[in-house]
Design a protein around this motif. Sequence first.
Motif, PDB file in Angstrom:
ATOM      1  N   SER A 138       0.822  -1.216   0.000  1.00 39.54           N
ATOM      2  CA  SER A 138       0.000   0.000   0.000  1.00 39.54           C
ATOM      3  C   SER A 138       0.855   1.265   0.000  1.00 39.54           C
ATOM      4  O   SER A 138       0.351   2.374  -0.173  1.00 39.54           O
ATOM      5  CB  SER A 138      -0.963  -0.008   1.187  1.00 39.54           C
ATOM      6  OG  SER A 138      -0.239  -0.063   2.389  1.00 39.54           O
ATOM      7  N   ASP A 139       2.169   1.107   0.184  1.00 41.10           N
ATOM      8  CA  ASP A 139       3.049   2.272   0.078  1.00 41.10           C
ATOM      9  C   ASP A 139       3.370   2.615  -1.387  1.00 41.10           C
ATOM     10  O   ASP A 139       3.954   3.661  -1.655  1.00 41.10           O
ATOM     11  CB  ASP A 139       4.377   2.009   0.809  1.00 41.10           C
ATOM     12  CG  ASP A 139       4.166   1.821   2.306  1.00 41.10           C
ATOM     13  OD1 ASP A 139       3.126   2.282   2.821  1.00 41.10           O
ATOM     14  OD2 ASP A 139       5.032   1.202   2.951  1.00 41.10           O
ATOM     15  N   TYR A 140       3.024   1.712  -2.284  1.00 43.11           N
ATOM     16  CA  TYR A 140       3.320   1.967  -3.709  1.00 43.11           C
ATOM     17  C   TYR A 140       2.244   2.862  -4.305  1.00 43.11           C
ATOM     18  O   TYR A 140       1.076   2.767  -3.949  1.00 43.11           O
ATOM     19  CB  TYR A 140       3.403   0.639  -4.469  1.00 43.11           C
ATOM     20  CG  TYR A 140       4.667  -0.135  -4.175  1.00 43.11           C
ATOM     21  CD1 TYR A 140       5.718  -0.174  -5.089  1.00 43.11           C
ATOM     22  CD2 TYR A 140       4.825  -0.812  -2.969  1.00 43.11           C
ATOM     23  CE1 TYR A 140       6.886  -0.872  -4.818  1.00 43.11           C
ATOM     24  CE2 TYR A 140       5.994  -1.508  -2.676  1.00 43.11           C
ATOM     25  CZ  TYR A 140       7.015  -1.537  -3.609  1.00 43.11           C
ATOM     26  OH  TYR A 140       8.164  -2.231  -3.323  1.00 43.11           O
ATOM     27  N   ARG A 141       2.667   3.715  -5.218  1.00 41.53           N
ATOM     28  CA  ARG A 141       1.711   4.658  -5.812  1.00 41.53           C
ATOM     29  C   ARG A 141       0.754   3.961  -6.780  1.00 41.53           C
ATOM     30  O   ARG A 141      -0.395   4.381  -6.915  1.00 41.53           O
ATOM     31  CB  ARG A 141       2.466   5.773  -6.566  1.00 41.53           C
ATOM     32  CG  ARG A 141       2.953   6.907  -5.657  1.00 41.53           C
ATOM     33  CD  ARG A 141       3.723   7.973  -6.426  1.00 41.53           C
ATOM     34  NE  ARG A 141       2.952   8.605  -7.517  1.00 41.53           N
ATOM     35  CZ  ARG A 141       2.044   9.551  -7.336  1.00 41.53           C
ATOM     36  NH1 ARG A 141       1.720   9.966  -6.124  1.00 41.53           N
ATOM     37  NH2 ARG A 141       1.428  10.076  -8.372  1.00 41.53           N
ATOM     38  N   PHE A 142       1.218   2.946  -7.451  1.00 44.52           N
ATOM     39  CA  PHE A 142       0.386   2.321  -8.490  1.00 44.52           C
ATOM     40  C   PHE A 142       0.232   0.818  -8.236  1.00 44.52           C
ATOM     41  O   PHE A 142       0.807  -0.014  -8.947  1.00 44.52           O
ATOM     42  CB  PHE A 142       0.996   2.572  -9.871  1.00 44.52           C
ATOM     43  CG  PHE A 142       1.338   4.021 -10.104  1.00 44.52           C
ATOM     44  CD1 PHE A 142       0.324   4.948 -10.385  1.00 44.52           C
ATOM     45  CD2 PHE A 142       2.649   4.477 -10.015  1.00 44.52           C
ATOM     46  CE1 PHE A 142       0.623   6.287 -10.586  1.00 44.52           C
ATOM     47  CE2 PHE A 142       2.958   5.817 -10.215  1.00 44.52           C
ATOM     48  CZ  PHE A 142       1.943   6.727 -10.494  1.00 44.52           C
ATOM     49  N   PRO A 143      -0.549   0.463  -7.221  1.00 46.10           N
ATOM     50  CA  PRO A 143      -0.649  -0.960  -6.868  1.00 46.10           C
ATOM     51  C   PRO A 143      -1.703  -1.681  -7.716  1.00 46.10           C
ATOM     52  O   PRO A 143      -2.863  -1.772  -7.330  1.00 46.10           O
ATOM     53  CB  PRO A 143      -1.047  -0.917  -5.385  1.00 46.10           C
ATOM     54  CG  PRO A 143      -1.815   0.362  -5.235  1.00 46.10           C
ATOM     55  CD  PRO A 143      -1.297   1.315  -6.295  1.00 46.10           C
ATOM     56  N   ALA A 152     -12.909   0.751 -17.120  1.00 42.62           N
ATOM     57  CA  ALA A 152     -12.971   1.497 -18.382  1.00 42.62           C
ATOM     58  C   ALA A 152     -11.664   2.258 -18.618  1.00 42.62           C
ATOM     59  O   ALA A 152     -11.134   2.282 -19.736  1.00 42.62           O
ATOM     60  CB  ALA A 152     -14.163   2.450 -18.356  1.00 42.62           C
ATOM     61  N   ILE A 153     -11.113   2.849 -17.551  1.00 42.80           N
ATOM     62  CA  ILE A 153      -9.851   3.587 -17.710  1.00 42.80           C
ATOM     63  C   ILE A 153      -8.712   2.617 -18.048  1.00 42.80           C
ATOM     64  O   ILE A 153      -7.853   2.906 -18.883  1.00 42.80           O
ATOM     65  CB  ILE A 153      -9.513   4.361 -16.415  1.00 42.80           C
ATOM     66  CG1 ILE A 153     -10.682   5.273 -16.031  1.00 42.80           C
ATOM     67  CG2 ILE A 153      -8.237   5.186 -16.599  1.00 42.80           C
ATOM     68  CD1 ILE A 153     -10.491   5.971 -14.697  1.00 42.80           C
ATOM     69  N   MET A 154      -8.739   1.457 -17.410  1.00 47.01           N
ATOM     70  CA  MET A 154      -7.719   0.440 -17.700  1.00 47.01           C
ATOM     71  C   MET A 154      -7.801   0.025 -19.173  1.00 47.01           C
ATOM     72  O   MET A 154      -6.773  -0.107 -19.845  1.00 47.01           O
ATOM     73  CB  MET A 154      -7.940  -0.803 -16.839  1.00 47.01           C
ATOM     74  CG  MET A 154      -7.823  -0.596 -15.352  1.00 47.01           C
ATOM     75  SD  MET A 154      -6.135  -0.681 -14.716  1.00 47.01           S
ATOM     76  CE  MET A 154      -5.894  -2.454 -14.605  1.00 47.01           C
ATOM     77  N   GLU A 155      -9.034  -0.186 -19.630  1.00 40.08           N
ATOM     78  CA  GLU A 155      -9.199  -0.641 -21.023  1.00 40.08           C
ATOM     79  C   GLU A 155      -8.650   0.405 -21.999  1.00 40.08           C
ATOM     80  O   GLU A 155      -8.027   0.072 -23.004  1.00 40.08           O
ATOM     81  CB  GLU A 155     -10.673  -0.918 -21.318  1.00 40.08           C
ATOM     82  CG  GLU A 155     -11.091  -2.297 -20.825  1.00 40.08           C
ATOM     83  CD  GLU A 155     -12.569  -2.600 -20.990  1.00 40.08           C
ATOM     84  OE1 GLU A 155     -13.380  -1.637 -20.960  1.00 40.08           O
ATOM     85  OE2 GLU A 155     -12.909  -3.787 -21.131  1.00 40.08           O
ATOM     86  N   GLU A 156      -8.900   1.648 -21.653  1.00 43.93           N
ATOM     87  CA  GLU A 156      -8.380   2.741 -22.482  1.00 43.93           C
ATOM     88  C   GLU A 156      -6.857   2.690 -22.526  1.00 43.93           C
ATOM     89  O   GLU A 156      -6.245   2.794 -23.587  1.00 43.93           O
ATOM     90  CB  GLU A 156      -8.833   4.054 -21.838  1.00 43.93           C
ATOM     91  CG  GLU A 156      -9.066   5.177 -22.826  1.00 43.93           C
ATOM     92  CD  GLU A 156      -9.597   6.391 -22.065  1.00 43.93           C
ATOM     93  OE1 GLU A 156     -10.778   6.341 -21.631  1.00 43.93           O
ATOM     94  OE2 GLU A 156      -8.820   7.349 -21.853  1.00 43.93           O
ATOM     95  N   GLY A 157      -6.261   2.516 -21.334  1.00 41.69           N
ATOM     96  CA  GLY A 157      -4.793   2.447 -21.252  1.00 41.69           C
ATOM     97  C   GLY A 157      -4.252   1.272 -22.062  1.00 41.69           C
ATOM     98  O   GLY A 157      -3.251   1.400 -22.767  1.00 41.69           O
ATOM     99  N   ILE A 166      -4.715   5.564 -12.326  1.00 33.75           N
ATOM    100  CA  ILE A 166      -4.574   4.442 -13.252  1.00 33.75           C
ATOM    101  C   ILE A 166      -3.790   4.816 -14.512  1.00 33.75           C
ATOM    102  O   ILE A 166      -2.848   4.118 -14.913  1.00 33.75           O
ATOM    103  CB  ILE A 166      -5.962   3.858 -13.620  1.00 33.75           C
ATOM    104  CG1 ILE A 166      -6.581   3.177 -12.382  1.00 33.75           C
ATOM    105  CG2 ILE A 166      -5.852   2.873 -14.780  1.00 33.75           C
ATOM    106  CD1 ILE A 166      -7.977   2.613 -12.585  1.00 33.75           C
ATOM    107  N   ALA A 167      -4.162   5.951 -15.125  1.00 30.89           N
ATOM    108  CA  ALA A 167      -3.549   6.308 -16.414  1.00 30.89           C
ATOM    109  C   ALA A 167      -2.030   6.425 -16.284  1.00 30.89           C
ATOM    110  O   ALA A 167      -1.279   5.881 -17.101  1.00 30.89           O
ATOM    111  CB  ALA A 167      -4.155   7.601 -16.946  1.00 30.89           C
ATOM    112  N   GLU A 168      -1.575   7.120 -15.236  1.00 30.76           N
ATOM    113  CA  GLU A 168      -0.136   7.302 -15.056  1.00 30.76           C
ATOM    114  C   GLU A 168       0.562   5.950 -14.838  1.00 30.76           C
ATOM    115  O   GLU A 168       1.628   5.682 -15.396  1.00 30.76           O
ATOM    116  CB  GLU A 168       0.114   8.229 -13.864  1.00 30.76           C
ATOM    117  CG  GLU A 168       1.575   8.651 -13.755  1.00 30.76           C
ATOM    118  CD  GLU A 168       1.828   9.562 -12.535  1.00 30.76           C
ATOM    119  OE1 GLU A 168       0.834  10.078 -11.962  1.00 30.76           O
ATOM    120  OE2 GLU A 168       3.003   9.728 -12.173  1.00 30.76           O
ATOM    121  N   GLY A 169      -0.087   5.096 -14.029  1.00 32.72           N
ATOM    122  CA  GLY A 169       0.488   3.775 -13.774  1.00 32.72           C
ATOM    123  C   GLY A 169       0.580   2.941 -15.040  1.00 32.72           C
ATOM    124  O   GLY A 169       1.579   2.250 -15.280  1.00 32.72           O
TER     125      GLY A 169
END
Lengths: 495, 495
Positions: free
Chosen positions: B125-130, B396-401, B473-476
Amino acid sequence: MPIPPEIFLLPPNSTATLQQQVQQIVAEAIVSGRCLPGEKMPSSRKLAEHLGVARITVTVSYTELVADEYLVARPRSGYYVADTAPTRPRFDSPAPVDRRGVDWAAKLTRPVQQRGDILRPPNWSDYRFPFIYGQSDPALFDHANWRACALRAVRKRDFDSLAQDRYQHDDPMLVEFILRHILPRRGIHATPDQILITMGGQNALWMIAQLLLADGQIAIVENPCFPGLRRIFDQMGYVGRSIDVDHQGLPPDLIPPEAQLVFTTPSHHAPTNVTMPLERRIEMLARAARHDFLIVEDDYEFEMSFRSRPSPALKSLDQDGRVIYLGSFSKSIFPGLRLGYVVGDQTLIEEMRKLRTVVLRHPPSHIQRTTAYFLSLGHYDAQVARMARHYGQRRAIMEEGIRDHGLTREQGEVLGGSSFWMRAPPGVDTTQLALDLRRDSVLIEPGSAFFARRAPDRSHYRIAYSSIAAPRIAEGMALLAGAIDRAAEGAGAAR
Amino acid sequence: MPIPPEIFLLPPNSTATLQQQVQQIVAEAIVSGRCLPGEKMPSSRKLAEHLGVARITVTVSYTELVADEYLVARPRSGYYVADTAPTRPRFDSPAPVDRRGVDWAAKLTRPVQQRGDILRPPNWSDYRFPFIYGQSDPALFDHANWRACALRAVRKRDFDSLAQDRYQHDDPMLVEFILRHILPRRGIHATPDQILITMGGQNALWMIAQLLLADGQIAIVENPCFPGLRRIFDQMGYVGRSIDVDHQGLPPDLIPPEAQLVFTTPSHHAPTNVTMPLERRIEMLARAARHDFLIVEDDYEFEMSFRSRPSPALKSLDQDGRVIYLGSFSKSIFPGLRLGYVVGDQTLIEEMRKLRTVVLRHPPSHIQRTTAYFLSLGHYDAQVARMARHYGQRRAIMEEGIRDHGLTREQGEVLGGSSFWMRAPPGVDTTQLALDLRRDSVLIEPGSAFFARRAPDRSHYRIAYSSIAAPRIAEGMALLAGAIDRAAEGAGAAR
């Protein structure tokens, strides 16, 4: 709230019309007791949407169900299950199951062996004189502070971390408190990698047996002994070797040199309550080192040593890490909590942690944290002190009853605890006695469950005072004495 | 509160004077960190009483300890551990242990085999993009109502019965709610003797394996499959037979006629997320009846079917009781809860209950009752709906990525869930990729842990959206895509 539409599913291969199918599944849900009289049905729109049928199909079905008195319609509110709906007793309707293919006796490759030794009826608390062991007394428990701790443990700050899957890890707060405040009272100093939180004492014993027993090995159990330990051996299909305890507990010189693992309760032998003296403990450890066996010390009730100071645990004298120490909160907090701990060599603890992860991951975090607060805020110490005070009073009344009625106690013990180990007159079968006494609303525990099967003993019994209020003890003891007299008379023996 | 006197114990065979002994044990407790600076010492009267020495002995020892700066005296208050007391780092002081006698490798007769497949670091949980699977998101959880239910379950009225040892029994309130409101949504109708509450899905799988597997038998697992199931096989020293899943899950026609037990996840295959169509389920059951094998249906995530209605469980089509159904609250409530359930033939359930009693008695009563309230007051339904809404957005955001960065998804699935099963370009080792990504504060799960050892696969990986907030999500995903590009370039392959 209305019944969720999701509980209704259309049968996969039906030849009936959709409307008939909807009617059938609703009726079936009512008749089987899944929907109860007075409960609100999902709206026709929602149910139609969920089932993927036209709304009119559901509306017509509902109308039919009203006509059949399964449902009633309330204007401007919706449909409800009718009070007059045909029902069968709830759950009394297992679907007719055709067991054509499944021979369960053959499928269960490793069935659990179980002796039929039920010590207490499940509704024991309905009895007026429950001289039973191991349950807690709500009248003595600090409910208000436990509740406050439970609440504290579910604060947002605690909760966010407690909700997570911790995999193999324990609550560090609970571990630290046990290391710093509980173990030192037993003379034990340990590090965090030498302790594991368990689901109570039973779970600890089971894990140890799993990791350290194998066919062909010799494991020693005390005779008599805690029946839960015997059940573990039974489940594993493993036969332990029983050694009779004497007035000082397990005699080290009777442990054969080829023994590999010894299960013992030195502080307070279960069920006879005798304490192993220091000299014998030292002798036991010396023998263990000489013959290279390991010792499992079940210190299940040390908190209840209200009559004299407990002697340091066997573990506190252990120089080379061959003692595996077990503690439990079942007696000092309450048994429904299901929490205990094991202290041992870190190699073993690491292995137990791996096993626990495979079997159940970790004890639930919320109860670990609640317990940590209960301990760290001092409520645990106060709780133990209060229990000791009351147990002391109850014990005195019991002793009076034992004396007045001329009942026979096995050799005395000094620490306290919560029970007496008793012997009935010759010829009295205590299993039958316990059953007879239930008619008088008296519960005692027959001794046979504690003994090795090869040496059945039906003359002993245990009476505990952890669940019976002081004012009831005298009357219960009189009933017990009367029943023993009658049984002894029947057996043609004098008490 | 003062330090309890009970944590101090005199050494058993000391030749030192009593006063020296008292000084030593207090100093030792301070140095080892068991007593911390600022903590109040027990009064000399209480400590003397506890140790069974004269009060003056303690008083003199305390005075000496003040002189040595272990303690400070505060007028009219007592003695405290000095801020300047010599200390070692807490817990950094295991007693020097002489392991002369104990060869733990030889003692551990049944060591737990464990693959080194750690999917997530403990501090995930310390990670920014888990992008990790199986943990709950505190931001989505209805903490206020959970807290209210926990409080309700600890009311005096509930508590008095929940505190007791229930031996083999479950909370009837939880059982009833699951039977009446949860199972019917999966098309399953069961009676109370056909259900058992477990310590989560892992515990259920483990118990089933214990009872139904034996040497020489053939058990089928899906490939890839849930690593927790493989660990159970490893612990038992049992080798399962892996069958590759296709785009419709486990192919029934590949199950050999000699199979005895089949573990499957038809609703939502773990980890590929494909759903087994109705025809295949019917075929699977027909084959099970023909060849007399049992089926374990792990329905671990059916609540997360937010993209389309879940099809009825395999168990709902089971006419002769050969399907053993598993549900879990780990995904729909939270994993730290450790609660799930098994539905099966009552012969099996009875046997599982016996096994559970030997291993741990019963799941803690308080968490069972809290869950029963959470379910029965409708919070569970609301919770599942809220999670579904948010998961849908994140998905939906994941699918876009995935689309924008040209990442490769394995064949699609339709139900929802909380993750994507992905394939990296040829030559990219996803285990190394996952480690590299940690430097960018991105966590993904390499696929190798899911596959049978005989067929290692290092090209797949899983990315989940149950623990990552939508705005991140997008940045990750961009960081993930960048790392994959670099790895593919290094491997000389195009993505």
